[in-house]
Design an enzyme around this catalytic site. Sequence first.
Site: not given
Ligand code: AR6
Length: 169
Positions: A30, A32, A115, A119
């Site tokens: 994601g 991260d 999240s 998550y």
């Molecule tokens: N810019 C902005 N937002 C983004 C981007 C980007 N480049 N890429 C994705 N999103 P997630 P979580 C959005 O899964 O749910 C990771 O593996 C996406 O659409 O990134 O907090 C970490 O290491 C979503 O709305 O984070 C943790 O293990 C939002 O970012 C876990 O995922 C959050 O999605 C954290 O899960």
Amino acid sequence: MRKTIKGDITTLHVDAIVNAANNSLLGGGGVDGAIHRAAGSGLLDECKELGGCPTGEARITKAYNLPSKFVIHAVGPVWQNGNSNEEELLRLAYKNSLELAQKNNCKSIAFPNISTGAYNFPKRDAAEIAIQTCQQFLDEQNSDMLIIFVCFDEINYMIYKELCPNFNS
Ligand code: AR6
């Protein structure tokens, strides 16, 4: 001031971008994964020194090859059933990020929708918590920090637009 945009947080020229990290702070998928890829290996090296981060807390690092000055690594909760303190932990992830930004003299900060991806936190509830927590911080601190909600997926973008149609003030 708050604003909502649709896009990729790694491209933003702001003082701090927030990462939706996990407890290890050692990267993942994601946003991260996108942040670590764009920042380069210096970010992972600095994160290794931090020794992880409990859920609801945040840590700050330099931003290496990213256009921002800092990365604030916030750990949101994994959504379980809604009875595991998820809402409070998400609120704390936003609040602790804002406090770290303020301590480091940041005038602008960009948040992803913490999240709401891997998550699995319900998106609308998460948006309400994010908006409320940020507004409360601005009011309580009498702060003029620019807070940008960066929505990557269309569903989150529509939710933020609906919750705050006049979101540029
Ligand atoms: N810019 C902005 N937002 C983004 C981007 C980007 N480049 N890429 C994705 N999103 P997630 P979580 C959005 O899964 O749910 C990771 O593996 C996406 O659409 O990134 O907090 C970490 O290491 C979503 O709305 O984070 C943790 O293990 C939002 O970012 C876990 O995922 C959050 O999605 C954290 O899960």
